[in-house]
Scaffold this motif. Structure first.
Motif, PDB file in Angstrom:
ATOM      1  N   GLY A 177     -49.616   9.186 -83.155  1.00  0.00           N
ATOM      2  CA  GLY A 177     -50.376  10.351 -83.567  1.00  0.00           C
ATOM      3  C   GLY A 177     -49.567  11.608 -83.330  1.00  0.00           C
ATOM      4  N   SER A 178     -50.218  12.764 -83.380  1.00  0.00           N
ATOM      5  CA  SER A 178     -49.489  14.031 -83.272  1.00  0.00           C
ATOM      6  C   SER A 178     -50.185  15.043 -82.377  1.00  0.00           C
ATOM      7  N   SER A 179     -51.130  14.600 -81.561  1.00  0.00           N
ATOM      8  CA  SER A 179     -51.871  15.543 -80.730  1.00  0.00           C
ATOM      9  C   SER A 179     -51.132  15.860 -79.441  1.00  0.00           C
ATOM     10  N   GLN A 180     -51.518  16.963 -78.842  1.00  0.00           N
ATOM     11  CA  GLN A 180     -50.979  17.378 -77.557  1.00  0.00           C
ATOM     12  C   GLN A 180     -52.108  17.310 -76.526  1.00  0.00           C
ATOM     13  N   LEU A 181     -51.776  17.480 -75.251  1.00  0.00           N
ATOM     14  CA  LEU A 181     -52.817  17.590 -74.244  1.00  0.00           C
ATOM     15  C   LEU A 181     -53.693  18.813 -74.525  1.00  0.00           C
ATOM     16  N   GLY A 182     -54.982  18.674 -74.255  1.00  0.00           N
ATOM     17  CA  GLY A 182     -55.904  19.773 -74.480  1.00  0.00           C
ATOM     18  C   GLY A 182     -55.867  20.795 -73.360  1.00  0.00           C
ATOM     19  N   ALA A 183     -56.571  21.883 -73.565  1.00  0.00           N
ATOM     20  CA  ALA A 183     -56.639  22.938 -72.559  1.00  0.00           C
ATOM     21  C   ALA A 183     -57.213  22.382 -71.261  1.00  0.00           C
ATOM     22  N   GLY A 184     -56.495  22.592 -70.176  1.00  0.00           N
ATOM     23  CA  GLY A 184     -56.946  22.139 -68.870  1.00  0.00           C
ATOM     24  C   GLY A 184     -56.590  20.715 -68.527  1.00  0.00           C
ATOM     25  N   GLN A 185     -56.100  19.914 -69.489  1.00  0.00           N
ATOM     26  CA  GLN A 185     -55.720  18.536 -69.197  1.00  0.00           C
ATOM     27  C   GLN A 185     -54.328  18.502 -68.568  1.00  0.00           C
ATOM     28  N   VAL A 186     -54.186  17.775 -67.460  1.00  0.00           N
ATOM     29  CA  VAL A 186     -52.915  17.739 -66.740  1.00  0.00           C
ATOM     30  C   VAL A 186     -52.304  16.342 -66.680  1.00  0.00           C
ATOM     31  N   GLY A 187     -53.019  15.314 -67.126  1.00  0.00           N
ATOM     32  CA  GLY A 187     -52.494  13.951 -67.075  1.00  0.00           C
ATOM     33  C   GLY A 187     -53.608  12.953 -67.297  1.00  0.00           C
ATOM     34  N   TRP A 188     -53.307  11.684 -66.985  1.00  0.00           N
ATOM     35  CA  TRP A 188     -54.311  10.649 -67.182  1.00  0.00           C
ATOM     36  C   TRP A 188     -54.098   9.477 -66.229  1.00  0.00           C
ATOM     37  N   ASP A 189     -55.176   8.707 -66.042  1.00  0.00           N
ATOM     38  CA  ASP A 189     -55.150   7.429 -65.334  1.00  0.00           C
ATOM     39  C   ASP A 189     -55.541   6.362 -66.361  1.00  0.00           C
ATOM     40  N   TRP A 190     -54.769   5.289 -66.446  1.00  0.00           N
ATOM     41  CA  TRP A 190     -54.998   4.243 -67.459  1.00  0.00           C
ATOM     42  C   TRP A 190     -54.979   2.881 -66.784  1.00  0.00           C
ATOM     43  N   PHE A 191     -55.916   2.014 -67.171  1.00  0.00           N
ATOM     44  CA  PHE A 191     -56.069   0.690 -66.572  1.00  0.00           C
ATOM     45  C   PHE A 191     -56.098  -0.372 -67.671  1.00  0.00           C
ATOM     46  N   SER A 192     -55.281  -1.407 -67.529  1.00  0.00           N
ATOM     47  CA  SER A 192     -55.314  -2.571 -68.426  1.00  0.00           C
ATOM     48  C   SER A 192     -55.694  -3.780 -67.579  1.00  0.00           C
ATOM     49  N   VAL A 193     -56.839  -4.392 -67.909  1.00  0.00           N
ATOM     50  CA  VAL A 193     -57.450  -5.374 -67.014  1.00  0.00           C
ATOM     51  C   VAL A 193     -57.811  -6.654 -67.771  1.00  0.00           C
ATOM     52  N   PRO A 194     -56.916  -7.645 -67.817  1.00  0.00           N
ATOM     53  CA  PRO A 194     -57.288  -8.957 -68.346  1.00  0.00           C
ATOM     54  C   PRO A 194     -57.827  -9.831 -67.205  1.00  0.00           C
TER      55      PRO A 194
END
Length: 395
Positions: free
Chosen positions: A248-265
């Motif tokens: 895609g082509s989006s950027q982080l939004g206003a106030g967003q500083v990062g993320w936590d991501w979980f992959s759970v099989p």
């Protein structure tokens, strides 16, 4: 870690690129779903089609092919691996009279091997302009490479379709991570693809128009092959891979500083994916979401209020002094799912000064808990971005 011998650092490539490129043409007025620079933004009117969408999408700004998973050696030792290829476009349109020295796309690679018993993380980062023999990604099939690191389909054709035969056949993964080399074959046809988002395949990341990405996964691909350790020992390994492809082509939004991501099989056949977009005040953005897939294949989108992520510990990096969560409680009440998450190695921090310039934690974790009153367990990966300084555009 580092660039291939004889190649200039990525910083030099990027410094030279604007001089080599003529001024990019302004976006054509009225072109739908384009940002101000002319890049295509993810939208609901364009559904995902496999296997065609395994290939590259050069009309988008950012794309990655991402593989993680647990490995078990023939002698019982446990490992984990990460292999990620990034494509970053510098201009949306090919200008008239383009210089042959111009750089349109930059390719980057991060590779890591976690040695659980050895208590070590082996890591490599590399970067290059997208150029034939060095680095690139095919548009019509799964074939992405950067120097010696490659992920390629070897069966199943390239035409669009929905059958297992059309989606993909087998694939090969070859990568090196600080002297630990992985060479495995993967059976993509043995795993059903999984489209994320309330609109399947469209993952919303923020509140602004176009702040989204096309996103799908193959959460449990069988794999087998060899792992060569830094001391030269070669061991047979088996495991499962979680394959994500996002563009895609989006950027982080206003106030967003990062993320936590979980992959759970999980070992009952169910799969869980969660991501929390973190705000600068510590809260989770309301656009955070996830997906749950039951053993029979039924899937459901999880809005932010449908799950909880609660840190249960912390770890401070001796390399950067950054503090990360280390251990969590995950809860999806409507699925009667509650999990304890434990990193299998604390120090799985990835530092990338010569590629993306982002420091993050990407680690093999163990999941234990209950679903509908019955015990479940599994091993998968957690990604923590933005704890070592707020994430900013680096390229």
């Amino acid at each position: 870690a580092g660039l291939a011998p004889g190649l200039a650092p990525l910083a030099a490539v990027l410094v030279l690129a604007p001089r080599a490129l003529p001024q990019a043409a302004a976006p054509t007025p009225g072109r739908a779903h384009r940002d101000a620079a002319g890049f295509l933004q993810a939208h609901a009117d364009r559904p995902l089609t496999l296997p065609a969408d395994h290939g590259s999408h050069p009309d988008t700004r950012t794309e990655w092919w991402y593989l993680t998973g647990p490995l078990e050696a023939d002698d019982g030792r446990r490992f984990g691996f990460q292999a990620t290829w990034f494509r970053r476009a510098l201009v949306a349109d090919e200008p008239q009279g383009r210089s042959p020295l111009a750089v349109r796309d930059v390719m980057l690679f991060h590779g890591a091997i976690t040695d659980v018993q050895g208590g070590a993380l082996h890591f490599t980062e590399q970067a290059s302009r997208a150029y034939g023999p060095w680095a690139g990604a095919a548009e019509d099939r799964l074939d992405v490479h950067l120097f010696g690191h490659a992920f390629r389909a070897v069966g199943g054709g390239t035409s669009a379709g929905t059958s297992a035969e059309a989606r993909a056949g087998r694939a090969t993964l070859v990568m090196d991570a600080g002297g630990a080399a992985l060479d495995v074959s993967l059976d993509l046809a043995a795993c059903e693809p999984w489209f994320h988002g309330e609109v399947p395949g469209l993952s919303i990341k923020g509140h602004a128009a176009g702040q989204a990405a096309w996103y799908y996964s193959y959460p449990r691909i069988p794999l087998a092959g060899t792992l060569t350790l830094p001391d030269g020992e070669v061991v047979g390994v088996r495991g499962t891979a979680w394959f994500d492809h996002e563009f895609g082509s989006s950027q982080l939004g206003a106030g967003q500083v990062g993320w936590d991501w979980f992959s759970v099989p999980l070992d009952d056949g169910s799969d869980l994916m969660l991501y929390s977009m973190r705000l600068d005040d510590g809260r989770s953005d309301s656009t955070s979401s996830g997906s749950f897939r039951a053993p029979g294949g039924q899937t459901r989108h999880l809005a932010r209020e449908a799950f909880e992520i609660t840190p249960s510990g912390s770890w401070t990096s001796p390399h950067t002094l950054s503090s990360y969560p280390a251990g969590w409680i995950l809860s999806v009440p409507d699925e009667e799912l509650a999990l304890r998450v434990r990193p299998l190695l604390d120090d799985q921090e990835i530092r990338t000064p010569r590629s993306t310039g982002v420091t993050y934690w990407e680690g093999l974790c163990e999941f234990e808990g209950t679903r509908a009153g019955k015990p479940v367990a599994g091993r998968g990966y957690v990604e923590l971005v933005g704890y070592s300084g707020a994430l900013r555009e680096r390229l």
